[in-house]
Design a protein around this motif. Structure first.
Motif, mmCIF file in Angstrom:
data_model
loop_
_atom_site.group_PDB
_atom_site.id
_atom_site.type_symbol
_atom_site.label_atom_id
_atom_site.label_comp_id
_atom_site.label_asym_id
_atom_site.label_seq_id
_atom_site.Cartn_x
_atom_site.Cartn_y
_atom_site.Cartn_z
ATOM 1 N N GLU A 171 0.845 -1.187 0.000
ATOM 2 C CA GLU A 171 0.000 0.000 0.000
ATOM 3 C C GLU A 171 0.880 1.236 0.000
ATOM 4 O O GLU A 171 1.877 1.297 0.710
ATOM 5 C CB GLU A 171 -0.936 -0.015 1.198
ATOM 6 N N ILE A 172 0.495 2.210 -0.820
ATOM 7 C CA ILE A 172 1.289 3.419 -1.021
ATOM 8 C C ILE A 172 0.390 4.635 -0.818
ATOM 9 O O ILE A 172 -0.739 4.662 -1.298
ATOM 10 C CB ILE A 172 1.848 3.472 -2.465
ATOM 11 N N SER A 173 0.908 5.638 -0.123
ATOM 12 C CA SER A 173 0.223 6.933 -0.034
ATOM 13 C C SER A 173 1.107 7.952 -0.727
ATOM 14 O O SER A 173 2.294 8.059 -0.424
ATOM 15 C CB SER A 173 -0.001 7.345 1.418
ATOM 16 N N VAL A 174 0.522 8.680 -1.656
ATOM 17 C CA VAL A 174 1.255 9.674 -2.429
ATOM 18 C C VAL A 174 0.519 11.003 -2.305
ATOM 19 O O VAL A 174 -0.686 11.067 -2.532
ATOM 20 C CB VAL A 174 1.339 9.277 -3.921
ATOM 21 N N VAL A 175 1.256 12.056 -1.940
ATOM 22 C CA VAL A 175 0.683 13.390 -1.903
ATOM 23 C C VAL A 175 1.257 14.161 -3.083
ATOM 24 O O VAL A 175 2.473 14.266 -3.231
ATOM 25 C CB VAL A 175 1.013 14.116 -0.582
ATOM 26 N N MET A 176 0.376 14.660 -3.933
ATOM 27 C CA MET A 176 0.802 15.415 -5.109
ATOM 28 C C MET A 176 0.215 16.812 -5.033
ATOM 29 O O MET A 176 -0.915 16.999 -4.605
ATOM 30 C CB MET A 176 0.325 14.728 -6.384
ATOM 31 N N SER A 177 1.004 17.770 -5.484
ATOM 32 C CA SER A 177 0.537 19.143 -5.563
ATOM 33 C C SER A 177 0.634 19.571 -7.019
ATOM 34 O O SER A 177 1.722 19.621 -7.589
ATOM 35 C CB SER A 177 1.403 20.048 -4.684
ATOM 36 N N VAL A 178 -0.518 19.826 -7.619
ATOM 37 C CA VAL A 178 -0.563 20.266 -9.007
ATOM 38 C C VAL A 178 -1.293 21.606 -9.030
ATOM 39 O O VAL A 178 -2.442 21.700 -8.615
ATOM 40 C CB VAL A 178 -1.285 19.234 -9.906
ATOM 41 N N TRP A 179 -0.594 22.634 -9.471
ATOM 42 C CA TRP A 179 -1.119 23.986 -9.537
ATOM 43 C C TRP A 179 -1.656 24.445 -8.189
ATOM 44 O O TRP A 179 -2.711 25.040 -8.086
ATOM 45 C CB TRP A 179 -2.174 24.124 -10.625
ATOM 46 N N GLY A 180 -0.927 24.086 -7.139
ATOM 47 C CA GLY A 180 -1.285 24.536 -5.800
ATOM 48 C C GLY A 180 -2.374 23.731 -5.115
ATOM 49 O O GLY A 180 -2.743 24.029 -3.988
ATOM 50 N N VAL A 181 -2.880 22.714 -5.781
ATOM 51 C CA VAL A 181 -3.920 21.874 -5.189
ATOM 52 C C VAL A 181 -3.284 20.556 -4.758
ATOM 53 O O VAL A 181 -2.749 19.824 -5.595
ATOM 54 C CB VAL A 181 -5.074 21.605 -6.184
ATOM 55 N N LYS A 182 -3.328 20.281 -3.440
ATOM 56 C CA LYS A 182 -2.764 19.028 -2.933
ATOM 57 C C LYS A 182 -3.829 17.948 -2.934
ATOM 58 O O LYS A 182 -4.973 18.190 -2.584
ATOM 59 C CB LYS A 182 -2.237 19.212 -1.509
ATOM 60 N N ARG A 183 -3.391 16.761 -3.330
ATOM 61 C CA ARG A 183 -4.302 15.613 -3.360
ATOM 62 C C ARG A 183 -3.534 14.402 -2.870
ATOM 63 O O ARG A 183 -2.384 14.186 -3.250
ATOM 64 C CB ARG A 183 -4.783 15.384 -4.791
#
Length: 108
Positions: free
Chosen positions: A7-19
């Protein structure tokens, strides 16, 4: 983890929006096909590994399928997502190459 069930948790920020994505790894064809999926986010990424040059190299193909939002937001996502994911995939492939060329894959 290693392989199926990881299981992997990835936090991505694209154009200032974190998901945050919570992905689970499966291996429908161990050593050949690895799939990261996040059903809640509607994202599935498939990594296909194919030996080439007599098995001395490996061709890695990455394909991602995503559920687009409805309406104008979905149109925008379909327009910008390919460019964003292409940059992400290039970075992933560069990191994988660096990792393997440094010989760290055999230690630990």
């Amino acid at each position: 983890g290693k392989g199926a069930g990881t299981e992997i948790s990835v936090v991505m920020s694209v154009w200032g929006v974190k998901r945050t994505y919570h992905q689970t790894v499966s291996e429908p064809h161990p050593g050949e096909v690895i799939i990261d999926s996040d059903p809640e986010a509607g994202v599935t990424t498939t990594f296909t590994l194919k030996p080439v040059e007599g098995g001395t190299h490996t061709q890695v193909t990455i394909h991602s399928a995503m559920k687009a939002s409805p309406g104008i937001k979905g149109v925008f996502e379909r327009l910008v997502t390919p460019g964003i994911t292409q940059r992400i995939f290039k970075k992933e492939l560069a990191q994988l190459s660096s990792y393997l060329h440094q010989g760290r894959h055999g230690s630990g």
